[in-house]
Design an enzyme around this catalytic site. Structure first.
Site, PDB file in Angstrom:
ATOM      1  N   PRO A   1      10.085  -4.400  -1.920  1.00  0.00           N
ATOM      2  CA  PRO A   1       9.744  -4.496  -3.339  1.00  0.00           C
ATOM      3  C   PRO A   1       8.544  -3.626  -3.713  1.00  0.00           C
ATOM      4  CG  PRO A   1       9.893  -6.666  -2.329  1.00  0.00           C
ATOM      5  CD  PRO A   1       9.895  -5.661  -1.224  1.00  0.00           C
ATOM      6  N   GLU A   2       8.753  -2.733  -4.645  1.00  0.00           N
ATOM      7  CA  GLU A   2       7.669  -1.965  -5.253  1.00  0.00           C
ATOM      8  C   GLU A   2       7.478  -2.538  -6.656  1.00  0.00           C
ATOM      9  OE1 GLU A   2       8.331   2.289  -4.819  1.00  0.00           O
ATOM     10  OE2 GLU A   2       9.474   1.967  -2.996  1.00  0.00           O
TER      11      GLU A   2
ATOM     12  N   LYS B   1       1.891  -4.663  -6.094  1.00  0.00           N
ATOM     13  CA  LYS B   1       3.098  -5.289  -5.557  1.00  0.00           C
ATOM     14  C   LYS B   1       2.869  -6.771  -5.256  1.00  0.00           C
ATOM     15  CE  LYS B   1       3.974  -0.780  -3.540  1.00  0.00           C
ATOM     16  NZ  LYS B   1       3.911   0.028  -2.314  1.00  0.00           N
TER      17      LYS B   1
ATOM     18  N   ARG C   1       6.280   8.462   6.734  1.00  0.00           N
ATOM     19  CA  ARG C   1       7.346   7.835   5.947  1.00  0.00           C
ATOM     20  C   ARG C   1       8.440   8.824   5.601  1.00  0.00           C
ATOM     21  NH1 ARG C   1       2.532   5.365   3.871  1.00  0.00           N
ATOM     22  NH2 ARG C   1       2.700   3.114   4.070  1.00  0.00           N
TER      23      ARG C   1
END
Length: 295
Positions: free
Chosen positions: A2-3, A59, A282
């Site tokens: 979740p962002e 977040k 990433r």
DNA sequence: TGCAGTGTTGCTTC
DNA sequence: CGAAGCAACACTGC
């Protein structure tokens, strides 16, 4: 993972379904999810309180309780909050029992990792599921919540999120722009998916040094950030990997991703194959034709 | 089969 | 001090 748009989706769900309810009881299936407070003290403070508000910062999601305390949730990568009837009992191992009748999102394998359950008035419950045990829950007073929240940079949908602010801070950063925009102390709420999407929309290569961006690019970056986040909130988030809303439903933004997890697929604008590199450890996706490194 | 990849944050190291 | 790297964890996919 979740962002901002995913947490905002959860927030909207909880405002609708959970705000105003009283916490009747709490059950921890994996006590480690509660940080900073003993379970006994937690129960003492929380049980019997009404949930008076729902907040999001970066977040983080928090529930405001009667009496001025807050429950702070961080989903990290695989955390989910699930709102349902309390007739969906668990068997003590964190798995949902089978239940006759209507189809339940709780059959979703992702929701088989329940770590804590809040029993709420109206025979409802709010379950906190998290496969990887990175997510956490904290009980904070008002000042502690304020301190926690103060570490974050401006919210994209706030008045402080101006091109001036961004340009000034980017000028100080001789670092890959992707790393800078994912720094929560600089911008609150952008994670890996939206970073890639926003940079693609702005035609900026993720490895471009932040201090190389022109004023116009920063202005465009800001606008694309707002547009993409807003669109993602409208579509209830991205479920490319595992996000689910509080009813176990997927978000729809994943269907319109331009680059994220589209390695080798054609760029939607010019057909060039999307490439994948690693930035700051990433996975990073971009169109090599539209997004060039600025020297 | 084993190991890299996944993604967020905070702690450690440089 | 700022930045880089890695650990925390559990599962998937190659």
């Amino acid at each position: 993972m979740p962002e901002l748009p995913e947490v905002e989706t959860i927030k909207k769900d909880l405002e609708k379904n959970v705000r105003g309810r009283q916490i009747i009881g709490v059950e921890f299936l994996w006590p480690g999810i509660l940080q900073g407070t003993s379970i006994a003290a937690f129960e003492q403070t929380v049980v019997g309180k009404k949930i008076t508000g729902v907040l999001r910062r970066a977040k983080n999601l928090s529930l405001e309780l009667e009496g001025g305390n807050y429950l702070l949730f961080h989903m990290k990568m695989t955390g989910h909050l699930i709102f349902t009837d309390d007739s969906w009992q668990v068997d003590g191992t964190g798995k949902w029992e089978k239940h006759d009748g209507t189809e339940s999102p709780l059959y979703d394998p992702l929701n088989q990792y329940i770590r804590a359950i809040f029993y709420l008035s109206g025979d409802k419950m709010l379950a906190f599921s998290d496969l990887r045990k990175f997510a956490y829950l904290k009980l904070l007073d008002g000042n502690s919540l304020k301190d926690t929240y103060s570490k974050y940079g401006p919210e994209p949908f706030s008045a402080e999120f101006t091109a001036d602010y961004l340009f000034t801070i980017f000028q100080k950063k001789n670092l890959a722009i992707k790393k800078v925009i994912m720094d929560q102390s600089i911008i609150a709420g952008i994670g890996n998916i939206y970073a890639d999407e926003i940079l693609y929309a702005t035609k900026i290569h993720p490895l471009t040094k932040a201090n190389r961006l022109s004023r116009d690019e920063v202005t465009s970056f800001r606008k694309n950030t707002l547009d993409i986040l807003k669109k993602a909130i409208d579509l209830r988030g991205t479920s490319t990997s595992d996000f689910r809303d509080t009813k176990g439903k997927k978000g729809e933004f994943g269907n319109i991703l331009a680059v994220y997890r589209r390695t080798g697929l054609p760029c939607l604008k010019d057909g060039t194959k999307i490439e994948r590199i690693s930035v700051g450890g990433r996975g990073t996706h971009f169109c090599p034709k539209e997004q060039r490194i600025k020297e």
